[in-house]
Design a protein around this motif. Sequence first.
Motif, PDB file in Angstrom:
ATOM      1  N   TYR A  12       0.864  -1.170   0.000  1.00  0.00           N
ATOM      2  CA  TYR A  12       0.000   0.000   0.000  1.00  0.00           C
ATOM      3  C   TYR A  12       0.905   1.225   0.000  1.00  0.00           C
ATOM      4  O   TYR A  12       2.093   1.118   0.296  1.00  0.00           O
ATOM      5  CB  TYR A  12      -0.858   0.057   1.271  1.00  0.00           C
ATOM      6  N   ALA A  13       0.326   2.391  -0.277  1.00  0.00           N
ATOM      7  CA  ALA A  13       1.064   3.652  -0.170  1.00  0.00           C
ATOM      8  C   ALA A  13       0.185   4.655   0.570  1.00  0.00           C
ATOM      9  O   ALA A  13      -1.034   4.686   0.375  1.00  0.00           O
ATOM     10  CB  ALA A  13       1.424   4.188  -1.552  1.00  0.00           C
ATOM     11  N   SER A 108       5.678   2.894  -0.213  1.00  0.00           N
ATOM     12  CA  SER A 108       5.166   1.575   0.208  1.00  0.00           C
ATOM     13  C   SER A 108       6.007   0.896   1.278  1.00  0.00           C
ATOM     14  O   SER A 108       5.894  -0.299   1.499  1.00  0.00           O
ATOM     15  CB  SER A 108       4.989   0.636  -0.998  1.00  0.00           C
ATOM     16  N   ARG A 109       6.852   1.657   1.951  1.00  0.00           N
ATOM     17  CA  ARG A 109       7.621   1.107   3.074  1.00  0.00           C
ATOM     18  C   ARG A 109       6.729   1.148   4.314  1.00  0.00           C
ATOM     19  O   ARG A 109       5.960   2.087   4.498  1.00  0.00           O
ATOM     20  CB  ARG A 109       8.905   1.899   3.321  1.00  0.00           C
ATOM     21  N   VAL A 110       6.861   0.154   5.168  1.00  0.00           N
ATOM     22  CA  VAL A 110       5.921  -0.009   6.267  1.00  0.00           C
ATOM     23  C   VAL A 110       6.590   0.176   7.627  1.00  0.00           C
ATOM     24  O   VAL A 110       7.768  -0.139   7.791  1.00  0.00           O
ATOM     25  CB  VAL A 110       5.220  -1.393   6.174  1.00  0.00           C
ATOM     26  N   ALA A 111       5.812   0.680   8.563  1.00  0.00           N
ATOM     27  CA  ALA A 111       6.254   0.825   9.959  1.00  0.00           C
ATOM     28  C   ALA A 111       5.150   0.307  10.865  1.00  0.00           C
ATOM     29  O   ALA A 111       3.960   0.493  10.584  1.00  0.00           O
ATOM     30  CB  ALA A 111       6.543   2.283  10.286  1.00  0.00           C
ATOM     31  N   LEU A 112       5.558  -0.340  11.946  1.00  0.00           N
ATOM     32  CA  LEU A 112       4.618  -0.743  12.992  1.00  0.00           C
ATOM     33  C   LEU A 112       4.275   0.483  13.827  1.00  0.00           C
ATOM     34  O   LEU A 112       5.160   1.273  14.163  1.00  0.00           O
ATOM     35  CB  LEU A 112       5.284  -1.750  13.934  1.00  0.00           C
ATOM     36  N   VAL A 113       2.996   0.616  14.177  1.00  0.00           N
ATOM     37  CA  VAL A 113       2.565   1.728  15.011  1.00  0.00           C
ATOM     38  C   VAL A 113       1.627   1.166  16.089  1.00  0.00           C
ATOM     39  O   VAL A 113       0.586   0.587  15.769  1.00  0.00           O
ATOM     40  CB  VAL A 113       1.836   2.812  14.186  1.00  0.00           C
ATOM     41  N   ALA A 114       2.013   1.320  17.337  1.00  0.00           N
ATOM     42  CA  ALA A 114       1.201   0.816  18.448  1.00  0.00           C
ATOM     43  C   ALA A 114      -0.098   1.608  18.559  1.00  0.00           C
ATOM     44  O   ALA A 114      -0.102   2.834  18.425  1.00  0.00           O
ATOM     45  CB  ALA A 114       1.978   0.909  19.762  1.00  0.00           C
ATOM     46  N   VAL A 115      -1.190   0.908  18.820  1.00  0.00           N
ATOM     47  CA  VAL A 115      -2.502   1.566  18.894  1.00  0.00           C
ATOM     48  C   VAL A 115      -2.594   2.587  20.021  1.00  0.00           C
ATOM     49  O   VAL A 115      -3.416   3.497  19.949  1.00  0.00           O
ATOM     50  CB  VAL A 115      -3.661   0.551  19.006  1.00  0.00           C
ATOM     51  N   ASP A 116      -1.751   2.452  21.015  1.00  0.00           N
ATOM     52  CA  ASP A 116      -1.784   3.382  22.141  1.00  0.00           C
ATOM     53  C   ASP A 116      -0.799   4.540  21.990  1.00  0.00           C
ATOM     54  O   ASP A 116      -0.607   5.312  22.922  1.00  0.00           O
ATOM     55  CB  ASP A 116      -1.519   2.640  23.451  1.00  0.00           C
ATOM     56  N   SER A 117      -0.206   4.683  20.819  1.00  0.00           N
ATOM     57  CA  SER A 117       0.807   5.727  20.626  1.00  0.00           C
ATOM     58  C   SER A 117       0.199   7.013  20.070  1.00  0.00           C
ATOM     59  O   SER A 117      -0.819   6.988  19.361  1.00  0.00           O
ATOM     60  CB  SER A 117       1.893   5.235  19.664  1.00  0.00           C
ATOM     61  N   PRO A 118       0.836   8.146  20.364  1.00  0.00           N
ATOM     62  CA  PRO A 118       0.388   9.408  19.771  1.00  0.00           C
ATOM     63  C   PRO A 118       0.450   9.366  18.233  1.00  0.00           C
ATOM     64  O   PRO A 118      -0.412   9.939  17.563  1.00  0.00           O
ATOM     65  CB  PRO A 118       1.365  10.441  20.338  1.00  0.00           C
TER      66      PRO A 118
END
Length: 139
Positions: A12-13, A108-118
């Motif tokens: 995805y982008a 299309s590079r991906v990063a993990l993002v915690a649901v509790d993060s700003p």
Amino acid sequence: MKTPGGGHTTNYADTLITAAPDTRAVAGSHPPTGKGSVAERQFALLHGHDYELTSDDVLFTVSADRSGVPDDERHAAREAFFSTGQPCLRTSPLAKTYGWGFHFDADSRVALVAVDSPRYAELVEDDAVTKHPAMKSRR
């Protein structure tokens, strides 16, 4: 999705895959280690490696590692893997169970993002970012 070359892609982008609507997770958590699970392997590839890999890179690497594909056969194996459609990160246990979203940049590079993060909250509110929920764990 199909690529211009006729293969398939899971990339995805400018998109956020949000945590599954039915997840019980309220924070991003580390999946259990030592079993070689899909969640554990995806987490190891992505955590602390923001925007280094694409979804295709992650999904193929996990599949190839679990199947024991030798390094010298990976190029051909990757072409075969993406010759048909593959489930994308919307099906990942990280987004369904462990409280993580996936943000894709313009390349299309991906990063993990915690649901509790700003950062997750910012991305959810950003109208320029397309959002897709992860798949529900239950129907």
